[in-house]
Design a protein around this motif. Structure first.
Motif, short mmCIF file in Angstrom:
data_model
loop_
_atom_site.label_atom_id
_atom_site.label_comp_id
_atom_site.label_asym_id
_atom_site.label_seq_id
_atom_site.Cartn_x
_atom_site.Cartn_y
_atom_site.Cartn_z
N PHE B 30 0.85 -1.07 0.03
CA PHE B 30 -0.04 0.05 -0.10
C PHE B 30 1.05 1.33 0.09
O PHE B 30 1.67 1.69 0.81
N ASP B 32 1.04 4.87 0.25
CA ASP B 32 0.11 6.12 0.57
C ASP B 32 0.62 7.48 -0.09
O ASP B 32 0.94 8.28 0.70
N ARG B 39 -2.58 0.77 -4.26
CA ARG B 39 -2.57 -0.52 -3.88
C ARG B 39 -2.20 -1.86 -4.86
O ARG B 39 -2.71 -1.89 -5.85
N LYS B 46 -6.82 -8.51 -10.53
CA LYS B 46 -7.29 -7.76 -9.22
C LYS B 46 -7.56 -8.57 -7.91
O LYS B 46 -8.31 -9.45 -8.21
N TYR B 48 -9.19 -8.76 -4.44
CA TYR B 48 -10.32 -8.11 -3.47
C TYR B 48 -10.20 -8.36 -2.31
O TYR B 48 -9.89 -9.51 -1.72
N GLY B 49 -9.82 -7.24 -1.23
CA GLY B 49 -9.47 -7.49 0.18
C GLY B 49 -10.88 -7.80 0.85
O GLY B 49 -11.89 -7.31 0.23
N ASP B 51 -11.92 -6.10 3.43
CA ASP B 51 -12.69 -4.85 3.46
C ASP B 51 -12.95 -3.90 2.44
O ASP B 51 -13.25 -2.73 2.54
N GLY B 52 -13.19 -4.71 1.26
CA GLY B 52 -13.69 -3.90 0.16
C GLY B 52 -12.45 -3.41 -0.65
O GLY B 52 -12.96 -2.62 -1.71
N SER B 53 -11.41 -3.32 -0.37
CA SER B 53 -10.17 -2.79 -1.02
C SER B 53 -9.84 -3.70 -2.42
O SER B 53 -10.03 -4.91 -2.30
N GLU B 54 -9.36 -2.97 -3.53
CA GLU B 54 -8.98 -3.68 -4.41
C GLU B 54 -7.63 -3.16 -4.95
O GLU B 54 -6.97 -2.27 -4.76
N TRP B 55 -6.52 -4.20 -5.14
CA TRP B 55 -5.17 -4.26 -5.15
C TRP B 55 -4.93 -4.76 -6.58
O TRP B 55 -5.49 -5.82 -7.13
#
Lengths: 243, 219
Positions: B30, B32, B39, B46, B48-49, B51-55
């Motif tokens: 990550f 910042d 990310r 892709k 998908y975490g 917590d809804g995050s996309e990496w």
């Protein structure tokens, strides 16, 4: 500012061989307790489509291969898979007299159409749950019936390739029918690129693959005088593209 | 949906169990950047975490990782290593890597002093790219400065192509530990520091000035 990628229709050319695969890759995973080197599988992966065109004899009228051989710059194509055994035999394959001819719609006098074939169709099945992008399943699908109301039965099997509307092709990795054979759950490989919605998604039994040509060097061939302008291009390898 | 380390413990099992230990774990990064966090993870596609995050995966279809990450050491060894993260800007139709490269150069102020946080993601069989185990914190680094470079390489079809890359240097939290702390003892300094801490008057250093240039002989 979003990038809009132009997707081209792959020309409808006669082909000699075709293969869809999503083999994945592994990274070195160290040694097992037994002393064997094991691989750590790649969780994602990409799918590939290999096509070998047959000798093209129509180039004088329509130089599509000439156009195609210069489209190796990352241009994206949408390719309809030919009916090899990888595609569910809902319609008869031009390669082999195999298919459920009874599923196609004849004239109402039960005769063939003018071209002597029963009516061809895009067989689509409804998806009834909403699997998220990145998962491999389960995707719940209602099995289909023929135009005369007879159920398809367990025609879709592992190893078949399917696609969802507007999306690229996936391999059926696992499939589980209910007792009556009217509904089934499938798991796909590679993982879903897009979330599906129960209200609008449908599964195509005759899939499309979305990808770009990655082996321009190998694919190119020259027109030869000794062949009277007929051309035999090399193998085409398309790699999946997400648009 | 168990916690990451609980799952790893389950995979390791008991000490006298002799089945193979297989865990699919990948690192995720990550960055910042100020205003534009990025990310990335080392894989294809892709991620998908929970917590809804996309990496974004940095490995292309041919298995090449366009994101070079260094091996991370334990910072407590006192070396305060500098880590370099390099991204080779990939080319794809409709965009110009040169434009992206110039745009990144223009925005390099977003880098200094910001954090890089590394996470570990565990994938169980059949999960695809949406693991059910939350990603666990692994290491945190502070970004120092970016470096931009261009080079000419031979492409896959034997033609020359220009490759652009960005390298970011970062250090972990042990940076500056061996610096000599600045400061001195003086009555005015002591009174000011005490006032900052809420003590109204600290007379502890009032005799300090008289100690200058004195020699005391201990019997």
């Amino acid at each position: 500012m979003a990038i809009t990628i132009e997707v081209l229709d792959f020309p409808n050319l006669p082909i000699r061989s075709q293969l869809y695969y999503a083999g994945g890759s592994t990274y070195d995973g160290g040694f097992s307790t037994g002393g064997v080197r094991i691989g750590s599988p790649e969780p994602g992966g990409r799918s590939f489509l290999e096509i070998q065109l047959s000798l093209q004899v129509n180039e004088w009228n329509d130089p599509l291969v000439s156009w195609l051989m210069s489209k190796t710059n990352g241009d994206v194509f949408r390719v309809r898979l030919t009916n090899t055994p990888q595609v569910c035999p809902i319609v008869k394959s031009p390669w082999h007299n195999k298919g459920f001819a009874g599923f196609n719609l004849p004239w109402d006098n039960d005769q063939n159409w003018d071209n002597n074939e029963p009516w061809d169709d895009d067989y689509v099945l409804d998806v009834t749950n909403s699997p998220l992008a990145g998962t491999t399943g389960p995707i719940h699908v209602l099995n289909g019936t023929t135009s005369e109301g007879a159920p398809f039965g367990q025609v879709l099997k592992i190893g078949h390739v399917i696609s969802f509307d507007g999306d690229t092709a996936y391999m059926v990795d696992k499939i589980q029918y209910n007792d009556a054979g009217t509904e089934f759950d499938i798991w796909v490989n590679p993982p879903l690129r897009r979330s599906l919605s129960a209200d609008s998604a449908f599964l195509l039994l005759q899939p499309f693959f979305v990808g770009n040509i990655t082996n321009g060097e190998e694919f190119r061939a020259a027109y030869e005088a000794s062949n009277a302008g007929y051309i035999q291009p090399g193998r085409i390898l398309l790699s999946e593209v997400i648009v | 949906m168990a916690d990451f380390w609980t799952e790893i413990d389950d995979i390791f099992s008991t000490p006298d169990d002799n089945t193979d230990i297989r865990a699919m774990v990948r690192r995720a990064w990550f960055f910042d950047f100020q205003g534009y966090p990025v990310r990335l993870w080392q894989g294809q596609g892709k991620l998908y975490g929970t917590d809804g995050s996309e990496w974004l995966g940095t490995v292309d279809a041919q298995g090449r990782d366009v994101h070079t990450v260094p091996r991370l050491n334990d910072g407590r060894d006192g070396s305060s290593a500098t880590y370099s993260f390099t991204l080779s800007i990939p080319t794809y139709p409709g965009t110009s890597p040169l434009e992206l490269y110039n745009a990144m150069k223009a925005e390099q102020y977003r880098v200094a002093g910001r954090d890089i946080i590394a996470y570990l993601a565990l994938f169980k069989v059949g999960e695809g790219l949406r693991p059910s185990t939350p990603m666990v914190y692994y290491k945190q680094l502070t970004m120092i400065a970016p470096k931009f470079s261009e080079k000419i390489v031979l492409g896959s079809s034997n033609q020359m192509i220009k490759q652009y890359s960005v390298t970011i240097s970062a250090k972990d939290g042990n940076i500056g530990r061996s610096n000599v702390p600045g400061g001195t003892y003086a009555d005015s300094v002591q009174k000011e520091r005490a006032r900052q801490k809420g003590v109204a008057l600290d007379r502890g250093c009032e005799f300090l000035a008289r100690l200058a240039n004195r020699t005391y002989q201990l019997p």
